[in-house]
Design a protein around this motif. Sequence first.
Motif, PDB file in Angstrom:
ATOM      1  N   GLN A 130      87.990 -66.037 -40.708  1.00  0.00           N
ATOM      2  CA  GLN A 130      88.234 -67.205 -39.882  1.00  0.00           C
ATOM      3  C   GLN A 130      87.585 -67.100 -38.517  1.00  0.00           C
ATOM      4  O   GLN A 130      88.130 -67.552 -37.534  1.00  0.00           O
ATOM      5  N   PHE A 162      93.637 -84.390 -31.042  1.00  0.00           N
ATOM      6  CA  PHE A 162      92.634 -83.984 -30.059  1.00  0.00           C
ATOM      7  C   PHE A 162      91.747 -82.948 -30.742  1.00  0.00           C
ATOM      8  O   PHE A 162      92.249 -81.956 -31.281  1.00  0.00           O
ATOM      9  N   GLN A 171      93.890 -80.030 -32.385  1.00  0.00           N
ATOM     10  CA  GLN A 171      95.058 -79.707 -31.568  1.00  0.00           C
ATOM     11  C   GLN A 171      96.059 -80.856 -31.640  1.00  0.00           C
ATOM     12  O   GLN A 171      95.737 -82.002 -31.327  1.00  0.00           O
ATOM     13  N   TYR A 212      88.126 -77.202 -33.870  1.00  0.00           N
ATOM     14  CA  TYR A 212      89.574 -77.042 -33.894  1.00  0.00           C
ATOM     15  C   TYR A 212      90.238 -78.402 -33.764  1.00  0.00           C
ATOM     16  O   TYR A 212      89.715 -79.307 -33.121  1.00  0.00           O
ATOM     17  N   SER A 248      84.982 -80.330 -23.854  1.00  0.00           N
ATOM     18  CA  SER A 248      86.107 -80.991 -23.188  1.00  0.00           C
ATOM     19  C   SER A 248      86.919 -81.868 -24.139  1.00  0.00           C
ATOM     20  O   SER A 248      87.861 -82.513 -23.710  1.00  0.00           O
ATOM     21  N   GLY A 275      97.231 -68.004 -30.121  1.00  0.00           N
ATOM     22  CA  GLY A 275      98.657 -68.306 -30.077  1.00  0.00           C
ATOM     23  C   GLY A 275      98.857 -69.808 -29.944  1.00  0.00           C
ATOM     24  O   GLY A 275      97.894 -70.561 -29.749  1.00  0.00           O
ATOM     25  N   LYS A 276     100.107 -70.257 -30.033  1.00  0.00           N
ATOM     26  CA  LYS A 276     100.384 -71.700 -30.000  1.00  0.00           C
ATOM     27  C   LYS A 276     100.489 -72.246 -28.587  1.00  0.00           C
ATOM     28  O   LYS A 276     100.633 -73.446 -28.405  1.00  0.00           O
ATOM     29  N   GLY A 277     100.414 -71.373 -27.613  1.00  0.00           N
ATOM     30  CA  GLY A 277     100.366 -71.843 -26.237  1.00  0.00           C
ATOM     31  C   GLY A 277     101.697 -71.802 -25.508  1.00  0.00           C
ATOM     32  O   GLY A 277     102.767 -71.898 -26.116  1.00  0.00           O
ATOM     33  N   GLY A 319      93.966 -82.973 -21.278  1.00  0.00           N
ATOM     34  CA  GLY A 319      92.805 -83.750 -21.683  1.00  0.00           C
ATOM     35  C   GLY A 319      91.480 -83.025 -21.613  1.00  0.00           C
ATOM     36  O   GLY A 319      90.417 -83.659 -21.754  1.00  0.00           O
ATOM     37  N   GLU A 320      91.521 -81.713 -21.417  1.00  0.00           N
ATOM     38  CA  GLU A 320      90.288 -80.929 -21.326  1.00  0.00           C
ATOM     39  C   GLU A 320      90.303 -79.788 -22.344  1.00  0.00           C
ATOM     40  O   GLU A 320      91.310 -79.548 -23.011  1.00  0.00           O
ATOM     41  N   GLY A 321      89.170 -79.083 -22.453  1.00  0.00           N
ATOM     42  CA  GLY A 321      89.122 -77.926 -23.328  1.00  0.00           C
ATOM     43  C   GLY A 321      89.610 -76.677 -22.609  1.00  0.00           C
ATOM     44  O   GLY A 321      89.614 -76.618 -21.380  1.00  0.00           O
ATOM     45  N   PRO A 322      90.045 -75.656 -23.357  1.00  0.00           N
ATOM     46  CA  PRO A 322      90.481 -74.398 -22.748  1.00  0.00           C
ATOM     47  C   PRO A 322      89.339 -73.701 -22.016  1.00  0.00           C
ATOM     48  O   PRO A 322      88.181 -73.766 -22.442  1.00  0.00           O
ATOM     49  N   ASP A 325      91.387 -73.216 -41.687  1.00  0.00           N
ATOM     50  CA  ASP A 325      92.730 -73.400 -42.246  1.00  0.00           C
ATOM     51  C   ASP A 325      93.010 -74.807 -42.755  1.00  0.00           C
ATOM     52  O   ASP A 325      93.801 -74.993 -43.658  1.00  0.00           O
ATOM     53  N   LEU A 340      88.608 -80.226 -30.642  1.00  0.00           N
ATOM     54  CA  LEU A 340      87.864 -79.342 -29.742  1.00  0.00           C
ATOM     55  C   LEU A 340      86.759 -78.624 -30.484  1.00  0.00           C
ATOM     56  O   LEU A 340      86.974 -78.083 -31.567  1.00  0.00           O
ATOM     57  N   GLY A 384     102.297 -78.998 -29.600  1.00  0.00           N
ATOM     58  CA  GLY A 384     103.143 -77.917 -30.100  1.00  0.00           C
ATOM     59  C   GLY A 384     102.568 -77.116 -31.248  1.00  0.00           C
ATOM     60  O   GLY A 384     103.197 -76.178 -31.729  1.00  0.00           O
ATOM     61  N   GLN A 385     101.356 -77.481 -31.709  1.00  0.00           N
ATOM     62  CA  GLN A 385     100.766 -76.792 -32.866  1.00  0.00           C
ATOM     63  C   GLN A 385      99.707 -75.786 -32.482  1.00  0.00           C
ATOM     64  O   GLN A 385      99.187 -75.080 -33.332  1.00  0.00           O
ATOM     65  N   GLY A 386      99.316 -75.735 -31.253  1.00  0.00           N
ATOM     66  CA  GLY A 386      98.237 -74.838 -30.891  1.00  0.00           C
ATOM     67  C   GLY A 386      96.905 -75.338 -31.421  1.00  0.00           C
ATOM     68  O   GLY A 386      96.721 -76.536 -31.662  1.00  0.00           O
ATOM     69  N   LEU A 387      95.973 -74.410 -31.629  1.00  0.00           N
ATOM     70  CA  LEU A 387      94.630 -74.745 -32.092  1.00  0.00           C
ATOM     71  C   LEU A 387      94.502 -74.335 -33.551  1.00  0.00           C
ATOM     72  O   LEU A 387      94.690 -73.171 -33.896  1.00  0.00           O
ATOM     73  N   PHE A 399      84.489 -73.652 -24.822  1.00  0.00           N
ATOM     74  CA  PHE A 399      84.979 -74.900 -25.409  1.00  0.00           C
ATOM     75  C   PHE A 399      84.347 -76.112 -24.744  1.00  0.00           C
ATOM     76  O   PHE A 399      84.003 -76.089 -23.559  1.00  0.00           O
ATOM     77  N   LEU A 447      92.000 -74.138 -36.851  1.00  0.00           N
ATOM     78  CA  LEU A 447      90.584 -74.094 -37.184  1.00  0.00           C
ATOM     79  C   LEU A 447      90.278 -74.991 -38.376  1.00  0.00           C
ATOM     80  O   LEU A 447      90.894 -74.863 -39.444  1.00  0.00           O
ATOM     81  N   PHE A 488      96.840 -70.232 -23.410  1.00  0.00           N
ATOM     82  CA  PHE A 488      96.710 -69.689 -24.764  1.00  0.00           C
ATOM     83  C   PHE A 488      96.293 -68.224 -24.700  1.00  0.00           C
ATOM     84  O   PHE A 488      95.379 -67.867 -23.953  1.00  0.00           O
TER      85      PHE A 488
END
Lengths: 113, 114
Positions: A98, B88, B37, B35, B107, A104-106, A40-43, B59, B90, B40-43, B105, B45, A88
Amino acid sequence: GQQLNQSPQSMFIQEGEDVSMNCTSSSIFNTWLWYKQDPGEGPVLLIALYKAGELTSNGRLTAQFGITRKDSFLNISASIPSDVGIYFCAGLYYGGSQGNLIFGKGTKLSVKP
Amino acid sequence: DGGITQSPKYLFRKEGQNVTLSCEQNLNHDAMYWYRQDPGQGLRLIYYSQIVNDFQKGDIAEGYSVSREKKESFPLTVTSAQKNPTAFYLCASSISTGNNYGYTFGSGTRLTVV
């Protein structure tokens, strides 16, 4: 375009265990970054790597910039419950359209039941 | 303390409505990013902006719009054209694009279609 392959996708940890994860790419990157995201937070940035072969530590975390500049590794020693979250990797390259930072997808870290 | 603030934390949208997510930073960063989220998809853009009054598609820009009228602010509008907006979101900022200090980032905002 550039892609980062991060593995494993998920893993379960038991307190005290060491953890390893990595990111690979077919492209060369100039900087590697590792982030952690709590639920629930940002990276949040954990470690930044700027030179091929560089090994950097931040407490129990150690990360390395691969010699080929196409990969990076993150190790967590003696894991504790607050290590759970999503990690990540991100690679910075020059050029492209970009914003230059690719994620990465984590790797999702969970505690073993 | 400098930082990046997203609001609201939770947002509910009815089908067919536009909604705007707020992102404000006081880090004096030139570049800002949005971004999406999904599990399973990551971030992924959506849009980014390198400077005031300028922004580029990422993207997955379809169904989204942004503006950058002030350096500190980069709001994201999720339009009714976005068919699957529940996610979600970000916001991030950096000194500039291509700098090697990484992104800061917010929250996040969790958007749910009801």
